[in-house]
Design an enzyme around this catalytic site. Structure first.
Site, short mmCIF file in Angstrom:
data_model
loop_
_atom_site.label_atom_id
_atom_site.label_comp_id
_atom_site.label_asym_id
_atom_site.label_seq_id
_atom_site.Cartn_x
_atom_site.Cartn_y
_atom_site.Cartn_z
N CYS A 87 0.84 -1.20 0.00
CA CYS A 87 0.00 0.00 0.00
C CYS A 87 0.87 1.25 0.00
O CYS A 87 1.55 1.52 -0.97
CB CYS A 87 -0.96 -0.04 1.19
N HIS A 204 -3.57 -5.67 0.90
CA HIS A 204 -2.90 -5.93 2.18
C HIS A 204 -2.86 -7.41 2.55
O HIS A 204 -3.80 -7.90 3.17
CB HIS A 204 -3.64 -5.20 3.30
N GLU A 206 -1.17 -8.69 4.91
CA GLU A 206 -1.11 -8.81 6.38
C GLU A 206 -2.50 -8.72 7.00
O GLU A 206 -2.70 -9.07 8.16
CB GLU A 206 -0.15 -7.77 6.97
#
Lengths: 233, 719, 85
Positions: A87, A204, A206
């Site tokens: 990002c 993302h 994560e």
């Protein structure tokens, strides 16, 4: 695997990355301050996390790309080490010229946060070895500037060199423009440098690494990196 | 200088003269003008707020601090509060909403808590007007612009549309944070001989007298009020959060206050008063952004992203180092003293010398006259027999799903980062939002939040509406399996000087208090916003409630929209309800009328206990507590989101429209897999339970009601 | 000697300017039929201490190249004036 997460002023996904990687690897994850001159020794993977470094003021990623730690990140990449920008981290990598192109505001002109389906375009990079070819996975996006832009000719060259690693796709795997949540050119969600050791990714992983939160396809990225490192690269 | 210029009444001025035994100087008078404004002093509502129950098993910190705190076990607590930013958002939607988010985040931070979740209650006017669209766009962008950058997920919210808010949009910002209870910050812990320190942004003329501004009716031309608008800097706030949490973790500060309304004077005098110490502040040492600011401007400035710290001189060096790491200004500008005087100096002279407790705490209470509205009987009159039942109930349902009050709000919530911090288990769009709370090396717990407001019911039946608003949050939490911990509220009303408004407010508060007592759920924090009116229009009575509930694990969490083929559908709770002030009545007949079901503490207790047991024992697959649009809208949402239809054949005990679209009282829609039927029935034995039919196919078919395909429902809902 | 530099940063022609496009559409909806194009950019004001205007311009140009402008998508122009004390 040894992971270092860089913390810039205004980073806000740094702790998420630290937790996801620590939980995956079972090892502590180093946090590196933007003003530090060096990365911890034996770092395998450097993560530039998401967020709003320097408030996203001027241009997203512009000021972070010029902070002291980025020299060390550049050296790490030059020596073949792995770098993942997620990002805002992707935006920083383009501003630092470690990756080509730039990220412009979404076509909606709004911030967009939602789950997104992606198609993996290459499985021979350090970041995608654990994926099946053309596998469709789900990672969330959360950004205001995610429209990948390069002039047409350079975009063609990027494609020819196979640097596009992830594209926004329908759940069935179609990469028609409608499947892109932000208007990104050719539905590009993630690219690598020519050497393949630096990945920039708007979605993302994560945030898709914990079954309690519903999605776990992000684990494939960490599994890929771990496999790459174990493979002696 | 005349006391009226700063907004004081004659009685207030006399109180000041009596207490001081002298005439206040100009600086002092201006400070009183702001500190004794409605916004800062709650002088109109303090007696009403005493009606709320504030004690409960889980309460660690009740009302009176920057936020309430409830116990989450293992030494961790949840700090939370909701606060209005209505007037600033009406004047400058983007900055008004953004600074509202920033302000409530600092309130939570001031408790020593890491902010972990935001929610927003938004009230907009007629959705077709260009004015509403512009305000909405600015407010939504402002909330996202600030919250996304600062890294606090926006996990839910409530959006209401009514023409009553066209000139007076409301923005109620909620934030929750997690605090280690041993590190919790209090404002009564300052000792004398400590340093008073400003951390964060420089001080400018932002929002000068903004608190007083929030206490007067909006002028017709809002552009005249513009210079008072504060500008938010989420980047600075992010640094401030990390810096303050690092200072706390290293135990370098004795106390801390955020600087919201009335800036330095409010934050510092509160610490002095509560800790029982004196304070001497040197305004010449405050870092300024603008030249030529007067002492009162410095003392009252509402520049954002600043915190006030109380620091032991021995630790100041370390505090400065941490501040430097986060690139924040950090300036000692005063000290606490043992003489009990609150003194401000500027230009070498003493400009303020007051008893600290008198500044914030002593505005005389105003007892406004109260009168039952003359048209109350008219508002409550509703003869259902006089309404001719609509022929096409399917069209009614579709129209309700198209009502922006009930339709999908995804286009708003997708503009907010709902996932950052990676603890959002259930984000926006459902009856509750669920967050994981990490407790160090101990097992995590889960917290559910429910935000509710029903201004229409508070209009026709203030006491019943107030109770219904609180009860709805408790029902939603119980149905999903959460144990309610406590609640916070924002009371948004027009001018209390109108006796009918004051009566409505008192009744609403009484109803809210009744429900809270009946369900044993205490208030831990809150905020009041008055004068929400223009010369032409008053807002509806709008109490907004956010309740937090605890889930010790996710096994006992019962979700919604999980129907599967063959599940049996049940209505738990009274089948008979009321049409008073329902969305159906408003949308179909244009009527805002009728009483609502009176709050019944026994029935609510019974329902919520059974609902929690249902979740805990996993006796159902899917459940949704009924709210706006009644049973029919709940059925539609469950069907659409589950991707499966249903066949319902019920002996409808009343008129079909009352059964399908009536609202109020404790009721929920359950989907139960065949294997769980005996357990489910045994849990609800002795309580009203209606079997409705079976989930199947892709059509929602209600015999003697309507038959609509999932595609038709979705088409209306997403319109 | 102090100089005030105004730097106007705009997107290069050919780069998709979605903000400009949105503003264009809004202005058209407001009835400005005469409108042919909109480009949205940004302005940066610098206050500089440099011995000569030439040196000031050189400094400003350096700042543009180093940080203020992304040469891939943006272009800029600098206007300079002497700043009073």
């Amino acid at each position: 695997m040894n992971v270092s997460v860089v913390v810039f002023p205004g980073s806000n996904c740094d702790q998420d990355a630290v937790r996801a990687l620590a939980s995956f690897s079972g090892r502590p994850v180093a946090q590196v301050w933007h003003g530090d001159p060096a990365l911890p020794a034996a770092t395998d993977l450097v993560i530039l996390p998401g967020g709003f470094s320097y408030g996203d003021y001027l241009r997203t990623g512009a000021m972070a790309a010029r902070s002291p730690i980025m020299e060390a990140v550049r050296r790490h990449a030059y020596e073949g080490g792995l770098v993942l920008g997620i990002c805002n981290g992707f935006q920083i990598l383009t501003e630092a010229r470690l990756l080509p192109g730039t990220l412009l505001p979404n076509k909606t002109l709004t911030f967009v946060c939602k789950p997104c389906t992606l198609r993996v375009e290459r499985t021979d990079t350090p970041f995608t070895g654990a994926f099946r070819p053309n596998q469709v996975v789900q990672f969330p996006i959360a950004h205001h500037e995610g429209l990948f832009y390069l002039p047409e000719k350079e975009l063609d060259e990027l494609e020819q060199r196979g640097q596009v690693v992830f594209r926004y796709a329908s759940p069935e795997g179609s990469v028609a423009p409608e499947a892109s949540p932000n208007g990104s050119l050719r539905n590009i969600a993630g690219i690598v440098n020519e050497r393949g050791n630096v990945l920039g990714l708007m979605p993302h992983p994560e945030r898709a690494s914990d079954p309690v939160l519903g999605e776990r396809d992000g684990l494939l990225v960490w599994q890929s990196v771990a496999g790459w490192i174990e493979g002696g690269h | 200088m005349d006391f009226r210029t700063v907004g004081l009444t004659e009685n207030e001025y006399k109180t000041i003269l009596r207490e001081l035994g002298r005439t206040p100087n100009e600086t002092e008078l201006r400070l009183f003008g702001v500190m004794w404004s409605e916004h800062c002093s709650y002088k109109s509502t303090r007696p009403l707020l005493r009606l709320f129950p504030i004690e409960g098993r889980a309460v660690v910190q009740g009302p009176g601090e920057n936020a309430g705190v409830v116990d989450l076990g293992e030494g961790f607590g949840l700090a939370f509060k909701v606060e209005s930013h209505n007037h600033p958002s009406a004047v400058e939607p983007y900055q008004g909403a953004a600074t509202g988010v920033g302000g409530i985040i600092r309130d939570i931070l001031a408790m020593g808590a890491r902010p972990v979740a935001s929610m927003d209650g938004l009230f907009f006017g007629d959705p077709e007007l260009r004015k509403t669209k512009a305000l909405r766009q600015g407010i939504v962008a402002g909330i996202g612009g600030y919250g996304n950058a600062v890294g606090v997920p926006t996990v839910g919210g409530k959006t209401v549309y009514d023409e009553a808010y066209t000139e007076n949009p409301l923005v109620n910002a909620f934030c929750a944070g997690v605090v280690r209870l041993e590190d919790m910050v209090r404002s009564d812990t300052a000792q004398s001989g400590r340093l008073v320190v400003l951390l964060g942004a420089k001080t400018g003329r932002d929002g000068i007298a903004g608190a007083a501004f929030a206490s007067v009716e909006l002028a017709e031309d809002t552009s005249a009020s513009r210079p008072q608008v504060q500008i938010g800097d989420p980047f600075a706030e992010k640094l401030l959060i990390e810096c303050c949490l690092e200072l706390l973790e290293k135990r370098l500060i004795d106390s801390m206050q955020d600087m919201g309304a009335a800036g330095i004077i409010s934050s510092s005098s509160e610490i002095a008063a509560k800790s029982g110490v004196g304070m001497t502040l040197d305004l010449d040492r405050v870092p300024l952004r603008e030249k030529g600011m007067t002492p009162w401007e410095i003392a009252l400035s509402e520049s954002q992203e600043r915190m006030l710290l109380i620091v032991n001189p021995d630790r100041m060096e370390q505090v400065l180092q941490v501040a430097a790491k986060w690139a924040l200004d950090c300036t000692v500008f005063g000290e606490t003293t043992g003489d009990g005087r609150y003194v401000m100096k500027a230009g070498g002279a003493m400009v303020v010398d007051l008893p600290p407790a008198f500044i914030g705490g002593n505005a005389p209470i105003i007892h406004w006259p109260s009168r039952e509205p003359r048209d109350l009987e008219e508002r409550q009159r509703l003869e259902v027999e006089e309404l001719s039942p609509p022929k096409d109930l399917g069209a009614v349902l579709r129209s309700l799903l198209e009502d922006p009050n009930l339709g999908s709000k995804a286009w708003i919530s997708e503009q907010y980062d709902s996932m950052v911090q990676t603890n959002t288990v259930i984000g926006p769009g459902g009856p509750v939002s669920v967050l994981r709370v990490l407790r160090g090396d101990k097992s995590p717990v889960f917290v559910a939040f429910s935000m509710e407001a029903d201004p229409w019911k508070c209009r026709t039946d203030p006491r019943g509406g107030g109770a219904e608003t609180v009860a709805r949050t408790l029902r939603s939490l119980s149905v999903c399996g959460a144990e309610p911990l406590g609640w916070t509220n924002c009371l948004n009303f027009p001018s209390p000087q109108d006796p009918e408004v004051f009566w409505e407010m008192r009744e609403c508060v009484q109803g809210m208090a009744d429900a809270a007592r009946g369900l044993s759920c205490p208030v831990v924090s809150g905020n009041v916003s008055l004068y929400n009116e223009t010369p032409q229009k008053k807002i509806l009575p709008t109490p907004l409630v956010v309740t937090a509930g605890l889930l010790s694990d996710l096994d006992g969490f019962l979700p919604w929209s999980r129907w599967r083929e063959g599940d049996h559908l049940f209505l738990a709770g009274m089948p008979n309800t009321a049409l008073g002030a329902s969305r159906y009545l408003l949308r179909t007949f244009g009527l805002l009328q009728g009483k609502i079901l009176p709050f019944d503490a026994g029935a609510e207790q019974d329902f919520t206990a059974r609902a929690r047991r249902t979740a805990k024992e996993r006796a159902a697959r899917s459940a949704r507590s009924l709210a706006g649009g009644g049973l029919a809208v709940a059925l539609a949402k469950e069907a659409m989101e589950s991707g499966i239809g249903a066949r319902l054949d019920v002996q409808i005990p009343t008129r079909p429209d009352v059964f399908l679209f009536g609202e109020g009282g404790p009721r929920a829609l359950y989907a139960v897999p065949p294997a769980s039927l005996p357990l489910f029935r045994s849990i609800w034995r002795g309580s009203p339970l209606t079997e409705l039919g079976v989930a199947t196919g892709n059509i929602l078919d209600v015999k003697r009601g309507f038959s609509l395909s999932l595609a038709e429902l979705r088409d209306s809902w997403r319109r | 000697m102090r100089h005030r530099a105004e730097i106007v940063v705009t997107l290069k022609s050919g780069v998709l300017d979605i903000q400009g496009k949105a503003v264009f559409q809004s202005l058209q909806q407001l009835g400005y039929g005469e409108l042919e194009d909109v480009r949205v950019g940004k302005v940066v004001h610098l206050l500089l201490d440099a011995p000569t205007p030439e040196k000031a311009r050189e400094l400003a140009r350096g700042m543009c190249e180093d940080l203020l402008v992304n040469g891939l998508i943006e272009e800029y122009r600098i206007s300079l004036e002497a700043a009073e004390r």
